[in-house]
Design an enzyme around this catalytic site. Structure first.
Site, PDB file in Angstrom:
ATOM      1  N   SER A   1       0.849  -1.179   0.000  1.00  0.00           N
ATOM      2  CA  SER A   1       0.000   0.000   0.000  1.00  0.00           C
ATOM      3  C   SER A   1       0.889   1.234   0.000  1.00  0.00           C
ATOM      4  CB  SER A   1      -0.892   0.008   1.235  1.00  0.00           C
ATOM      5  OG  SER A   1      -0.119   0.386   2.358  1.00  0.00           O
ATOM      6  N   LYS A   2       0.224   2.384  -0.009  1.00  0.00           N
ATOM      7  CA  LYS A   2       0.953   3.661  -0.045  1.00  0.00           C
ATOM      8  C   LYS A   2       1.963   3.770   1.096  1.00  0.00           C
ATOM      9  CE  LYS A   2      -2.422   6.569  -2.353  1.00  0.00           C
ATOM     10  NZ  LYS A   2      -3.781   6.632  -1.895  1.00  0.00           N
ATOM     11  N   ARG A   3       1.651   3.115   2.208  1.00  0.00           N
ATOM     12  CA  ARG A   3       2.579   3.177   3.349  1.00  0.00           C
ATOM     13  C   ARG A   3       3.980   2.717   2.953  1.00  0.00           C
ATOM     14  NH1 ARG A   3       1.892  -0.666   6.604  1.00  0.00           N
ATOM     15  NH2 ARG A   3       0.281  -1.732   5.426  1.00  0.00           N
TER      16      ARG A   3
END
Ligand code: GLU
Length: 496
Positions: free
Chosen positions: A253-255
């Site tokens: 994910s963006k994390r």
């Protein structure tokens, strides 16, 4: 065998992410390998979240990766339209067919009632499934709901008996208990179809033979199979490809940093490297080969070599691979691909004459081996194009402010001014002579010059750097560095 027809069916609710791009690529490779057809279908029935900008971004990222579709937006084809929002009549037609066959029914339950059903089920430890209370409404009940102004949804009348087998080309035979299903919604109260319904109608009408998609859709498959069967459609082959995880083994994910293809494009990743890297997320030909051209991927790709296990996204490997592809480019090609970047950074003007072109190419020649992305070139080449040197503080205090650096620079300066033509052959003796005179390491002579002319202590070979900068610029920077050292020494005297 019928011609292979596969599809990539993104929902335009954001950018094209690594996972979606990998799904698109596997479909593309499978189609090309089998001389089949690759369909692109935009699943834009979620009106609140779908945007044209997102569709644009997805199409652009597909174009960047070179995943040309045979049928779909901007291309057309015999099975269009290829936007779900333009196919609403078709969904309605098939929903009505199911209604008339008794395999679907109108449900008038309010959100509050549905909530209550869920809560009751939860309290009794049952799955929060719809209890089918609208399955057998009488005409009177229905009229009463309509009179109250309720708007119905249409639910599929699921078959709860027995099991549904998903014979998956990657996961093998996966058996689902039908009593896990419920009468799921196929048409919402606003008339829009749900994903599980529209996807079946479209895949069937578009004659899709193989549904290759992320494993997160495996659990939707039994529902979809029941619709295929109810409508008498041929069930396609399914292939659910493994999830992509971040380095910490949670879903990517963006994390975890950049995940959108557009971002990688902006950061200077070559499409060839992206495609090669994405192909290896869950697929391998054998353990010995990592570098594959697209042609080779098309030739070698098969679903039987797609893993069941999740793939881990490894940025360092992608960077390494990008470096490999950058080094493989011819100088002309590298120039063509980077010129727009140099322009966007203001390093060169819009019109580039032949002299400047030669300079840019010399810069590229010495940096090609040293960068991992095209965007790295900005930092790595700025001192060749900008008048002002940006000094790296650490390099300056470590190298320029070191004992002896000023003497080295001031004794080299007249020698360097005396060299007419800046070539390796002419420059090398100057540095060797200085080294011999001082009985020091060659690096002790080179490093102060390097920091003086580049602002940093890492750069391509110093003779190359000086040759590209030319005498006037190089010598001026050495003078500037000497002035900097002097001002610092004076400052220290005053401070002391
Ligand atoms: N629009 C769905 C998605 O983006 C498509 C899933 C499928 O391929 O069936 O997840």
């Amino acid at each position: 065998m019928n011609q292979v027809r596969v599809r990539f069916a993104p929902s335009p609710t954001g950018y094209l992410h690594v996972g979606g791009a990998r799904t698109a690529l596997f479909n593309y490779l499978y189609a090309k390998h089998h001389h089949g057809v690759f369909v692109l279908r935009i699943e834009d029935t979620d009106l609140a979240r779908s945007t044209e900008a997102s569709t644009r971004a997805i199409l652009d990222s597909m174009a960047y990766l070179g995943l040309d579709w045979d049928e779909g937006p901007e291309k057309g084809g015999d099975y269009g339209p290829y936007f779900q929002s333009q196919r609403l009549e078709l969904y309605k037609e098939y929903a009505e067919k199911l209604l008339s066959m008794g395999r679907a029914y109108e449900c008038y339950c309010t959100p509050e009632e549905l909530d209550q059903i869920r809560q009751e089920a939860a309290a009794q430890g049952r799955d929060p499934k719809y209890d089918g209370r609208c399955r057998n409404l009488t005409d009177t009940q229905r009229r009463e709901f309509v009179r109250q102004g309720r708007k119905p949804v249409i639910r599929f009348k699921a078959d709860f008996e027995g099991t549904t087998l998903v014979d998956d080309l990657i996961r093998g035979q996966v058996i689902f208990d039908n009593n896990q299903l419920d009468d799921f919604v196929i048409i919402k109260s606003d008339g829009m179809p749900t994903y599980n319904f529209a996807v079946v109608i479209d895949d069937a009408l578009m004659r899709i033979t193989h549904v290759i998609r992320g494993e997160d859709h495996l659990s939707n498959t039994p529902k979809q199979i029941q619709i295929y069967q109810a409508l008498g459609f041929t069930v396609p082959q399914f292939a659910h490809i493994p999830m992509i995880l971040g380095p910490d083994r949670t879903r990517l994910s963006k994390r975890h940093g950049a995940t959108s293809v557009g971002q990688f494009q902006e950061e200077g990743y070559l499409a060839e490297a992206m495609v090669n890297y994405l192909a290896l997320l869950g697929w391998a030909y054998d353990d010995s080969q990592t570098i594959f051209s697209k042609t080779e991927l098309i030739e070698k790709f098969s679903l039987s070599k797609v893993s069941k296990n999740p793939a881990v996204f490894d940025l360092a490997k992608l960077q390494w691979m990008n470096g490999v592809y950058i080094r493989e480019l011819s100088l002309d090609e590298l120039y063509q691909r980077t010129l727009p970047l140099f322009k966007s950074w203001g390093f060169v003007p819009q019109e580039v004459g032949s002299e400047l072109e030669a300079k840019v190419k010399s810069v590229l020649r010495v940096l090609q081996e040293r960068v991992k992305t095209l965007a790295d070139l900005k930092e790595a080449s700025c001192y060749f194009f900008q008048d002002e040197v940006r000094y790296d503080e650490k390099a300056v205090s470590k190298v320029l402010f070191k004992e002896g650096a000023a003497e080295i620079l001031s004794s080299l300066l007249p020698e360097l001014l005396a060299v007419k033509d800046y070539t390796q052959e002419n420059l090398e003796p100057v540095f060797h002579k200085a080294q011999e005179q001082r009985q020091c390491k060659l690096a002790d002579v080179i490093q102060p010059v390097r920091v003086a002319v580049t602002g940093t202590n890492v750069s391509p070979g110093i003779y190359d750097v000086l040759a590209i900068l030319g005498r006037a610029r190089a010598c001026q920077r050495i003078k500037d560095a000497l002035a900097l050292i002097k001002s610092r020494q004076e400052g220290q005297v005053h401070d002391g």
